[in-house]
Design a protein around this motif. Sequence first.
Motif, PDB file in Angstrom:
ATOM      1  N   TYR A 237       2.525  35.670 -56.464  1.00  0.00           N
ATOM      2  CA  TYR A 237       3.535  36.306 -55.617  1.00  0.00           C
ATOM      3  C   TYR A 237       4.012  35.269 -54.609  1.00  0.00           C
ATOM      4  N   GLU A 238       5.346  35.235 -54.387  1.00  0.00           N
ATOM      5  CA  GLU A 238       5.946  34.295 -53.438  1.00  0.00           C
ATOM      6  C   GLU A 238       6.830  35.038 -52.446  1.00  0.00           C
ATOM      7  N   ASP A 239       6.917  34.511 -51.219  1.00  0.00           N
ATOM      8  CA  ASP A 239       7.785  35.081 -50.200  1.00  0.00           C
ATOM      9  C   ASP A 239       8.275  33.944 -49.312  1.00  0.00           C
ATOM     10  N   VAL A 240       9.599  33.815 -49.160  1.00  0.00           N
ATOM     11  CA  VAL A 240      10.148  32.745 -48.335  1.00  0.00           C
ATOM     12  C   VAL A 240      10.690  33.321 -47.033  1.00  0.00           C
ATOM     13  N   ALA A 241      10.988  32.432 -46.093  1.00  0.00           N
ATOM     14  CA  ALA A 241      11.382  32.841 -44.752  1.00  0.00           C
ATOM     15  C   ALA A 241      12.738  33.532 -44.743  1.00  0.00           C
ATOM     16  N   ASP A 242      12.961  34.363 -43.723  1.00  0.00           N
ATOM     17  CA  ASP A 242      14.259  34.993 -43.538  1.00  0.00           C
ATOM     18  C   ASP A 242      15.339  33.918 -43.411  1.00  0.00           C
ATOM     19  N   GLY A 243      16.472  34.170 -44.059  1.00  0.00           N
ATOM     20  CA  GLY A 243      17.578  33.227 -43.974  1.00  0.00           C
ATOM     21  C   GLY A 243      17.485  32.059 -44.922  1.00  0.00           C
ATOM     22  N   ALA A 244      16.442  32.020 -45.765  1.00  0.00           N
ATOM     23  CA  ALA A 244      16.309  30.918 -46.706  1.00  0.00           C
ATOM     24  C   ALA A 244      17.413  30.966 -47.744  1.00  0.00           C
ATOM     25  N   THR A 245      17.868  29.797 -48.174  1.00  0.00           N
ATOM     26  CA  THR A 245      18.846  29.709 -49.254  1.00  0.00           C
ATOM     27  C   THR A 245      18.105  29.501 -50.561  1.00  0.00           C
ATOM     28  N   VAL A 246      18.194  30.466 -51.431  1.00  0.00           N
ATOM     29  CA  VAL A 246      17.479  30.431 -52.704  1.00  0.00           C
ATOM     30  C   VAL A 246      18.454  30.023 -53.800  1.00  0.00           C
ATOM     31  N   THR A 247      18.187  28.914 -54.475  1.00  0.00           N
ATOM     32  CA  THR A 247      19.017  28.475 -55.584  1.00  0.00           C
ATOM     33  C   THR A 247      18.535  29.172 -56.846  1.00  0.00           C
ATOM     34  N   SER A 256      28.788  20.734 -65.986  1.00  0.00           N
ATOM     35  CA  SER A 256      30.134  21.292 -65.808  1.00  0.00           C
ATOM     36  C   SER A 256      30.690  20.798 -64.476  1.00  0.00           C
ATOM     37  N   THR A 257      31.495  19.739 -64.534  1.00  0.00           N
ATOM     38  CA  THR A 257      32.010  19.078 -63.348  1.00  0.00           C
ATOM     39  C   THR A 257      32.809  20.049 -62.470  1.00  0.00           C
ATOM     40  N   GLY A 258      32.542  20.001 -61.185  1.00  0.00           N
ATOM     41  CA  GLY A 258      33.279  20.821 -60.239  1.00  0.00           C
ATOM     42  C   GLY A 258      32.673  22.180 -59.992  1.00  0.00           C
ATOM     43  N   SER A 259      31.667  22.588 -60.756  1.00  0.00           N
ATOM     44  CA  SER A 259      31.031  23.886 -60.561  1.00  0.00           C
ATOM     45  C   SER A 259      30.042  23.815 -59.401  1.00  0.00           C
ATOM     46  N   THR A 260      29.634  24.963 -58.941  1.00  0.00           N
ATOM     47  CA  THR A 260      28.658  25.016 -57.862  1.00  0.00           C
ATOM     48  C   THR A 260      27.445  25.814 -58.308  1.00  0.00           C
ATOM     49  N   ALA A 261      26.366  25.673 -57.566  1.00  0.00           N
ATOM     50  CA  ALA A 261      25.143  26.400 -57.884  1.00  0.00           C
ATOM     51  C   ALA A 261      25.275  27.866 -57.493  1.00  0.00           C
ATOM     52  N   ILE A 262      24.573  28.733 -58.206  1.00  0.00           N
ATOM     53  CA  ILE A 262      24.478  30.138 -57.820  1.00  0.00           C
ATOM     54  C   ILE A 262      23.349  30.249 -56.802  1.00  0.00           C
ATOM     55  N   THR A 263      23.692  30.553 -55.571  1.00  0.00           N
ATOM     56  CA  THR A 263      22.688  30.645 -54.520  1.00  0.00           C
ATOM     57  C   THR A 263      22.765  32.008 -53.846  1.00  0.00           C
ATOM     58  N   ALA A 264      21.694  32.357 -53.159  1.00  0.00           N
ATOM     59  CA  ALA A 264      21.653  33.603 -52.392  1.00  0.00           C
ATOM     60  C   ALA A 264      20.979  33.335 -51.061  1.00  0.00           C
ATOM     61  N   THR A 265      21.665  33.647 -49.980  1.00  0.00           N
ATOM     62  CA  THR A 265      21.070  33.518 -48.652  1.00  0.00           C
ATOM     63  C   THR A 265      20.418  34.842 -48.301  1.00  0.00           C
ATOM     64  N   ALA A 266      19.111  34.819 -48.117  1.00  0.00           N
ATOM     65  CA  ALA A 266      18.343  36.058 -47.988  1.00  0.00           C
ATOM     66  C   ALA A 266      18.048  36.367 -46.521  1.00  0.00           C
ATOM     67  N   PRO A 267      18.863  37.212 -45.870  1.00  0.00           N
ATOM     68  CA  PRO A 267      18.619  37.534 -44.458  1.00  0.00           C
ATOM     69  C   PRO A 267      17.314  38.288 -44.249  1.00  0.00           C
ATOM     70  N   ASN A 268      16.857  39.001 -45.270  1.00  0.00           N
ATOM     71  CA  ASN A 268      15.599  39.731 -45.158  1.00  0.00           C
ATOM     72  C   ASN A 268      14.493  39.070 -45.974  1.00  0.00           C
ATOM     73  N   VAL A 295      16.047  39.541 -53.921  1.00  0.00           N
ATOM     74  CA  VAL A 295      16.815  38.982 -52.814  1.00  0.00           C
ATOM     75  C   VAL A 295      17.643  40.103 -52.180  1.00  0.00           C
ATOM     76  N   ASP A 296      16.961  41.127 -51.662  1.00  0.00           N
ATOM     77  CA  ASP A 296      17.632  42.243 -50.999  1.00  0.00           C
ATOM     78  C   ASP A 296      18.483  41.732 -49.838  1.00  0.00           C
ATOM     79  N   GLY A 297      19.590  42.427 -49.586  1.00  0.00           N
ATOM     80  CA  GLY A 297      20.475  42.030 -48.499  1.00  0.00           C
ATOM     81  C   GLY A 297      21.506  41.010 -48.929  1.00  0.00           C
ATOM     82  N   THR A 298      21.584  40.725 -50.223  1.00  0.00           N
ATOM     83  CA  THR A 298      22.570  39.786 -50.742  1.00  0.00           C
ATOM     84  C   THR A 298      23.440  40.491 -51.775  1.00  0.00           C
ATOM     85  N   THR A 299      24.370  39.750 -52.337  1.00  0.00           N
ATOM     86  CA  THR A 299      25.231  40.322 -53.379  1.00  0.00           C
ATOM     87  C   THR A 299      24.546  40.355 -54.733  1.00  0.00           C
TER      88      THR A 299
END
Length: 384
Positions: A237-247, A256-268, A295-299
């Motif tokens: 089981y893993e748990d990261v800090a509030d506000g961490a950016t999870v890739t 794929s040139t010009g693409s970006t990573a799918i990330t989620a900023t987890a406020p909770n 990653v609750d609290g994200t899209t």
Amino acid sequence: MPQVFRNACFARPNGGIRLQLKRGGPLEDHLKSYEGNHMKKILLASTALIVSAGFASAEVVIGGDGYMGVAYGDNGNPIFATTDTSADQVPAGSGNNFSNYSFVYDLDVDFKASGTSDSGLTFGAAGDFDDLGASQGARGWDNSIFISGDFGTLTMGDIDGAAENVIGDLAGVGLSGLGDFNENIFLIGAGAQPAGPVARYDYAISGLTLSLGLSDDSGYNIGASYATDLFSVGLAYEDVADGATVTLFDIDALGSTGSTAITATAPNGASQIIGAASVTFANVTLKGVYGQIDVDGTTVDTFDQYGVSAAAAFGAASVSAFYRAVTTDFKVAGTPDNDFEAYGLGVAYDLGGGLALEAGVAQADSDRAANALTVADFGVSIDF
């Protein structure tokens, strides 16, 4: 040289240096055959070895690994940058030339040092010489230091977290790793926590391993595994800090040139439960992994990763294969989900002495990548 020094006894009483020879051994016989400068050279070399070795109870092992070969890559366009101006330009007219083929080469020289205290504690360090000058200081973490005893082992630095320690990755393929698409996603560990070092405590007894990992920004993970000669199971089981950016997934890994990573900023905060199981029979190892990141609290609605691999040995030859998938579902209407799949096949032949022939091919595809990425390589690897 090992036969010459077999009967030499080195000591450092009261901080001094002494060379003591045991009589009647190969060293004495060898020295008798030399006169004058020959003996002086041997004694001077012996003294230099003593001074560089440090304490008598310490041991330093230097090793390394590397490879050289040729690779192929294509994702609808060639992927290897080249200075050949006659090669394809990607995108067309950009002036940036790319090729489907490239030489691949890598060398890592590392060290492991260990010693024993007066009370019987074992301590040491490990690292890569390439990282010695990087990120050192109060928060330096590009290498690692450990201390071990009956209580277990405490390690800090550029290390895997507890989850990765007990779960691991699927079997890899190819000379260069071919994108390392066999590697599972972990929230805490080397590369996942670039802000600073990771601390991990491990305790192992009778096939059972318990691990607790901590990052210095309030993240933690805990895991346990049990292994026998026939099978192994692990859960973490893993748990990261509030506000961490999870890739969650880096599309750029597909070239794929010009693409970006799918990330989620987890406020909770963000957390993961991940498990693995493997079985070994007749020199064949089968492994399966499943993990779910919250990653609750994200899209992001749900994020799952799963995969299987097989590795088999037939004398000097070996074969490995894997299949791995990552699914990302989004809550926002109109946001397309993203499914990722990768699979690979690799072969190797051990030539002995740390030299091997290796080859592999892998393909990876994502809903957000224009084309699937196909990569392959072939060459020789070294391990010393």
